[in-house]
Write an enzyme that holds these catalytic residues in place. Sequence first.
Site, PDB file in Angstrom:
ATOM      1  CG  HIS A 184       6.694  -1.593  -9.090  1.00 50.72           C
ATOM      2  ND1 HIS A 184       5.594  -0.960  -8.581  1.00 50.72           N
ATOM      3  CD2 HIS A 184       7.334  -2.148  -8.018  1.00 50.72           C
ATOM      4  CE1 HIS A 184       5.569  -1.117  -7.258  1.00 50.72           C
ATOM      5  NE2 HIS A 184       6.620  -1.839  -6.895  1.00 50.72           N
TER       6      HIS A 184
ATOM      7  NE  ARG B 149      -0.033  -1.567  -5.415  1.00 50.12           N
ATOM      8  CZ  ARG B 149       0.583  -2.561  -6.051  1.00 50.12           C
ATOM      9  NH1 ARG B 149      -0.074  -3.676  -6.307  1.00 50.12           N
ATOM     10  NH2 ARG B 149       1.843  -2.448  -6.421  1.00 50.12           N
TER      11      ARG B 149
HETATM   12  O1  MEZ Z   1      10.928  -6.390  -4.675  1.00 48.08           O
HETATM   13  C1  MEZ Z   1      10.621  -5.240  -5.015  1.00 48.08           C
HETATM   14  O2  MEZ Z   1      10.717  -4.855  -6.175  1.00 48.08           O
HETATM   15  C2  MEZ Z   1      10.076  -4.305  -3.991  1.00 48.08           C
HETATM   16  C3  MEZ Z   1      10.102  -4.774  -2.596  1.00 48.08           C
HETATM   17  C4  MEZ Z   1       9.592  -3.132  -4.403  1.00 48.08           C
HETATM   18  C5  MEZ Z   1       8.639  -2.307  -3.645  1.00 48.08           C
HETATM   19  O3  MEZ Z   1       7.555  -2.057  -4.175  1.00 48.08           O
HETATM   20  O4  MEZ Z   1       8.915  -1.905  -2.515  1.00 48.08           O
END
Ligand code: MEZ
Length: 614
Positions: A240, A260
Site C-alpha cells: 500500500h 487521496r
Molecule cells: O481495500 C483497502 O485496502 C482499503 C480500503 C484500504 C484503505 O486505504 O483504506
Amino acid sequence: MALDASEIQTIEHDVLVIGAGGAGLRAAIECSAQQLSTGVISKSLLGKAHTVMAEGGMAAAMGNVDSRDNWKVHFRDTMRGGKFLNVWRMAELHAKQAPDRVRELEEWGAVFDRTKDGLISQRNFGGHRYPRLAHVGDRTGLELIRSLQDHGVHQGISFHMECTALEVLKDGDRVSGVLAYWRETGRFVVFRCKAVIMATGGGGKAWKVTSNSWEYTGDGIAMAYDAGAELMDMEFTQFHPTGMVWPPSVRGTLVTEGVRGDGGILKNSKGERFMFGYIPEKFAAETADTVEEAERWLDGDKNARRPPELLTRDEVARSINAEVKAGRGSPHGGVFLDIASRRPAEFIRRKLPSMYHQFKELAEVDITTDMMEVGPTLHYFMGGIRVDADTQMSTVPGLFACGECGAGLHGANRLGGNSLSDLLVFGKLAGTGAADYVRGLSSTPTTSHDQILAGVRRATDILKRDTGTNPYVLHDKLQETMQANVGIIRDKEEIEKALVDLAALGKEAETMKAPGTSQYNPGWHEALSMRSLLVTSEVVARAALMREESRGAHTRNDFPGEREEWVQYNVIVKKGPGGMEVEKRKRPDPPPLLKEIAYAKIEDLESGKVGADA
Ligand code: MEZ
C-alpha cells in the site's frame, strides 16, 4: 505418558470456518442460514481482523454519486488494475454482485455516510473510474465487521475465540476436521466437520514494514498447502503506498487511500507534486497530466481526468520508492501527504476521523494543518489458495477459501476497496459452496488418531527440548530477509538470497524452543506461527523467482516491464513428494464478451457500442 487422541476435547460442526474477519463471518452467516451447524474459530478476539484496515470503503458500482457507473466499468477497472491476470469469472461475479452485498449489509445495520439525496455515499479511490467506495468515514472495515458480527451472533453461529488452527485433518482425499489449540490454556481441541472454509487473511507479518497485525502469519495458506491444495499468484504482494513512517514504533500503520480519494496530494522534499512524472503510458488516456486539469477534477468537473495520485497502488508505491531512492524523500524516509492545504479542517475531521486521531496521538501531527509523512507498507496478498470461482472450493474436496487467503479476483494488483466487496461476495459464495458440498456427501468423513497425535507431538516438541532457537529471533531474521530481498522491487539475485536464508531459517526452526509450559505462553504461539510464516514466505519467493517479468505488484529489476507471453500464465505452487513444486500454468481463454469489455475504450463501453448484450 503415552498420548491418547481420544482424551483430546472434540467439537462437532457441519462446517468450520477458520478466521473471523469479514470473509469468515459472511461465509458463516451463509452456512448457518442454510441450517448447517456452523463454527467459527478465531486466533484473536472477535472484531480484531485485518478487515478493519480497509478503512476507506468498499467498492460497488451502485452509481449513487456518478450515474455513469455500472458493473461493466467496475469489471473493466478491476481487470486493468489487475493487469489482466485476474480470474475472469471472479471479476465478473464480484462486479455484478457487490452492490447487492452492500445493500444487504445496510439491512443488517451498517450505517453508511449519505449523499445529499440520502443515498449511500461513494468516494473516489485509485484505479476506479467513478466514485465507487461506499464508506463510513474512514472506519468502513470496522463497521462491516460490527454489522456482520451482530447479525451472525443472533443467528446462532458458535464462535470459538482465541483458538489457533494447526492443521487440516483428512479422511483420504477429503477434509474431515481441524486440529487446533486454545491459546489461553494450551489444550488441544479437535473440530470434526464435513467442510472447512479458510478465511485466514494473508501473511504480511513476514515483512518488517506492514499494515498487518500479529495474527497475519499465513496460517491458512500454509495449512491448505500441507493439505495438498494448490496456491496461485503468490508472487503478487501488495505494498500500500501510504503507511506511516514515523515514529518507528508505528511504522507501517495504514494511512487510508481515502485521504487521496478525498483530494490529498503527494509531495517530495522539494515540494513538488511528483506523481505527474510517473504516469504510465497505459493509464495516460485517463489521467490528468496538468495540475489545472487535476484541480478541475477535484472541483467536480466530470469531464476532467483523475489526478495521478489516484493511479493504481502498484504505480503509486513504486513512484514513492523512486522519489526516496533519488534523495527527494521526507526526513524519515517517506514522502509527504497533504490534505491540510486542500480541504477545510471540518471536512477532514468528518471524513477522516481515524486519520486525524491516529496522527495526533501516534505522531503528534495535526493533519488539518500539517502534512503527513508516508511510505509503502506491505498490506495485502493478491495470491492465495486456488479456488473454483463459483463455489470457492480448492483442489482438496471439502476445503474452501475466501477473502485474502483465496486467489483469483485481483490478479497482479488489487484496487483499493475491492477487498471489502471481495470478502462479502466470495464469503457468501463460499458458504453456499460448502453447504452444497455438505448436503451432497453420502458418508461422514472420519478423523485419524495418528494424524492428530502426530500434530500434537510436532507442537509439543517445541516445549520439551532442553535448549533451542528462540522463535522471536527467527521471526526477526525472516522479516529482515523478506523486506530486503522480496520487497517492492526484486531481482533474481535477491530472491535467491532470500531462498538460501529461508532454508537456513527452516533448519533452525526444527530446533525452536519455547521455555515454560503450554499455558499462557506467547513464545510457544510465536514458534507455532513460524512454520506458517516460513512456508508462506518460501511460496512467495519461489513464485517471484519464476515470473520473469514485471507486472502489477511484482516488479523485477532484472525483467523490467510486462512481457506479453506472461499474461497467459499463472504461477501455481503445491506440495509434491519431493517438496515444493512450482509450475507455470497456462490460463484458460477468456470468455469473448468479457474480453471485449475489459479491453474496450471507455467511450465505447459507455455508449453501448461494446458490451450492450452483457
Ligand atoms: O481495500 C483497502 O485496502 C482499503 C480500503 C484500504 C484503505 O486505504 O483504506
